[in-house]
Design an enzyme around this catalytic site. Structure first.
Site, PDB file in Angstrom:
ATOM      1  N   TRP A 324      92.333  37.763  16.943  1.00  0.00           N
ATOM      2  CA  TRP A 324      92.353  36.621  16.019  1.00  0.00           C
ATOM      3  C   TRP A 324      90.931  36.187  15.682  1.00  0.00           C
ATOM      4  CZ3 TRP A 324      90.314  31.737  16.232  1.00  0.00           C
ATOM      5  CH2 TRP A 324      90.780  30.813  15.296  1.00  0.00           C
ATOM      6  N   HIS A 325      90.021  36.298  16.660  1.00  0.00           N
ATOM      7  CA  HIS A 325      88.658  35.831  16.448  1.00  0.00           C
ATOM      8  C   HIS A 325      87.862  36.710  15.494  1.00  0.00           C
ATOM      9  CE1 HIS A 325      89.399  33.139  19.862  1.00  0.00           C
ATOM     10  NE2 HIS A 325      88.349  32.462  19.437  1.00  0.00           N
ATOM     11  N   GLY A 326      88.259  37.924  15.312  1.00  0.00           N
ATOM     12  CA  GLY A 326      87.494  38.745  14.375  1.00  0.00           C
ATOM     13  C   GLY A 326      87.875  40.208  14.417  1.00  0.00           C
TER      14      GLY A 326
END
Length: 474
Positions: A324-326
């Protein structure tokens, strides 16, 4: 539009005055005004992405009504909810992850050749945040936790509310949506507390995060030429940078919402005072961790299953959280790293040992608590190296170089260290408060304004350039 920009400094007072003195007599008109200024705020980066947020909002709003109509037909309702989830996750996947997975596929099977297979799309700011917020609505309607709203303006205000639109907190429809369904009255004490929280958030962003960024960017940009002690200091400063940056944004968002009579959920609760990694994750990015808990972890069985499945569930949410963060394998490995840190706590049944505040009712921690805090902090610092690195190779090389000798590259400004120590001291003293400047208990106006002016002076002399918030890229 950045919170720490001249544009926002002009935008906020104008919106505040219009909100309370022009549009306050009609709830629908007031909500419509919120939607308009929120779209202006978001479109400041690129107006074309307004189509995406509007489409996401419309799909989730419409699916809520269709699910309600199909409540007697559970299978149909499930299909409607599933289609809405697929549409929203599909949009997120195309914009955020397509090129990442296409590049990885090319490296494995096409010799690294990506000609003709990449889309090279610009990542819309905050897409991960507002997508998850919209999805929480349709899922909660499907679960029967929330009645769907027929008021499309109210729903669009819920998804696009500008203080938390691009970097959270990721609000739940059960908390935020009902607040757009009832008249809001101006509360002076709430507004003053909101201004204090905005000031505290700006201090953490400008005096802590942005000044740390100067050193961190310099060291990470030439890490092969730095000594081990310099690399360690840069990693520690990045730990404070990302906290000051992200929790600072959350404080500004929550404080700004208070100016408009809206209460947002708390997103950080002094995570660097945690005694183990489980406590850290209960205090870091609370809106995201609880989202994963409620919509992924618990549906998988949560902790009420055999330990083997608890471990599986833990790895699932941390790997998903990392992704989700990248779109980079560094984030996936960072998530896996934290999942592995959870293993001993799960196996020993101690993953919920610390649910209270550290040193509750005392001024200082015990030596044991201090040791636990330092150890947890060190493990988190190591994880942030993986998070900050451009690639897994760089992360591994950086960590390996921590043990090399050499002289320390000095920090350019001692104000950075002063600001970090001040932040830690204030948040330790107010660790049982909702934010660092919750000082309504002080009776002396002179003392209060001395604090405000002192923080403003520190920000003035610390100011470098208006750095974008780190979590805007997620």
């Amino acid at each position: 539009m950045l919170f720490n920009s001249i544009e926002f400094a002009a935008f906020l007072p104008l919106v505040f005055l219009l909100y309370w003195f022009v549009f306050n007599r009609n709830l629908k008109l007031q909500n419509l005004f919120i939607v308009a200024v929120s779209y202006l705020f978001y479109g400041w980066w690129d107006w074309r992405f307004l189509v995406l947020i509007a489409f996401t909002s419309f799909c989730s709003w419409g699916s809520g009504l269709l699910i309600r109509k199909s409540r007697e037909n559970r299978r149909k309702a499930k299909w409607i909810n599933g289609i809405n989830i697929a549409i929203n996750i599909g949009i997120l996947g195309v914009f955020k992850y397509y090129d990442f997975f296409a590049t990885s596929f090319a490296k494995l099977f096409l010799g690294g050749c990506t000609d003709g297979i990449l889309l090279n799309l610009i990542l819309p700011v905050g897409i991960s945040f507002y997508t998850f917020q919209a999805l929480s609505y349709s899922i909660d309607v499907y679960r029967g936790k929330l009645e769907p709203t027929r008021d499309i303006v109210q729903f669009f205000a819920f998804v696009s509310f500008f203080p938390q639109l691009v970097a959270g907190p990721i609000e739940r429809a059960t908390n935020l949506l009902p607040q757009f369904d009832k008249p809001r009255t101006f509360n002076y004490d709430q507004a003053v507390d909101g201004m204090r929280q905005i000031l505290w958030g700006l201090f953490k962003k400008i005096a802590v995060a942005d000044t740390c960024a100067v050193y961190v960017n310099s060291v990470f940009g030439s890490y092969q030429d730095q000594s081990g002690i310099t690399l360690l200091l840069a990693a520690v400063l990045f730990t404070f940078q990302i906290y000051g940056d992200f929790s600072g944004y959350s404080d500004i968002a929550i404080g700004t919402a208070k100016l408009f009579g809206i209460q947002l959920m708390r997103n950080f609760n002094n995570p660097y005072f945690s005694r183990d990694i489980a406590e850290f994750w209960r205090r870091w990015h609370i809106s995201l961790t609880t989202w994963f808990r409620d919509y992924i972890y618990i549906p998988l069985g949560g902790s009420r299953v055999p330990k083997a499945k608890v471990i599986r569930n833990t790895f699932v949410i941390f790997l998903v959280s990392g992704l989700w963060h990248g779109a980079n394998w560094t984030f996936v490995v960072w998530g896996a790293y934290h999942a592995f840190l959870f293993l001993p706590l799960i196996l020993l049944g101690k993953n919920r040992k610390y649910t209270d505040i550290v040193a509750a009712g005392r001024h200082y921690p015990t030596l044991r608590e201090l040791g636990q805090i330092v150890l947890t902090f060190a493990l988190v610092v190591l994880g942030w190296i993986i998070f900050r690195a451009d690639s897994l190779g760089m992360a591994w090389d950086y960590i390996g170089r921590l043990f090399t000798s050499g002289s320390l590259k000095p920090i350019g400004s001692t104000l950075t260290l002063i600001s970090i120590l001040l932040m830690l001291a204030v948040e330790w003293l107010h660790r049982q408060k909702t934010h660092g400047l919750e000082i309504s208990y002080l009776n002396s106006h002179i003392l209060k304004y001395t604090i405000y002016i002192g923080l403003a002076i520190l920000m003035f002399f610390s100011y470098t350039n208006s750095e974008s918030f780190i979590y805007f890229q997620f």
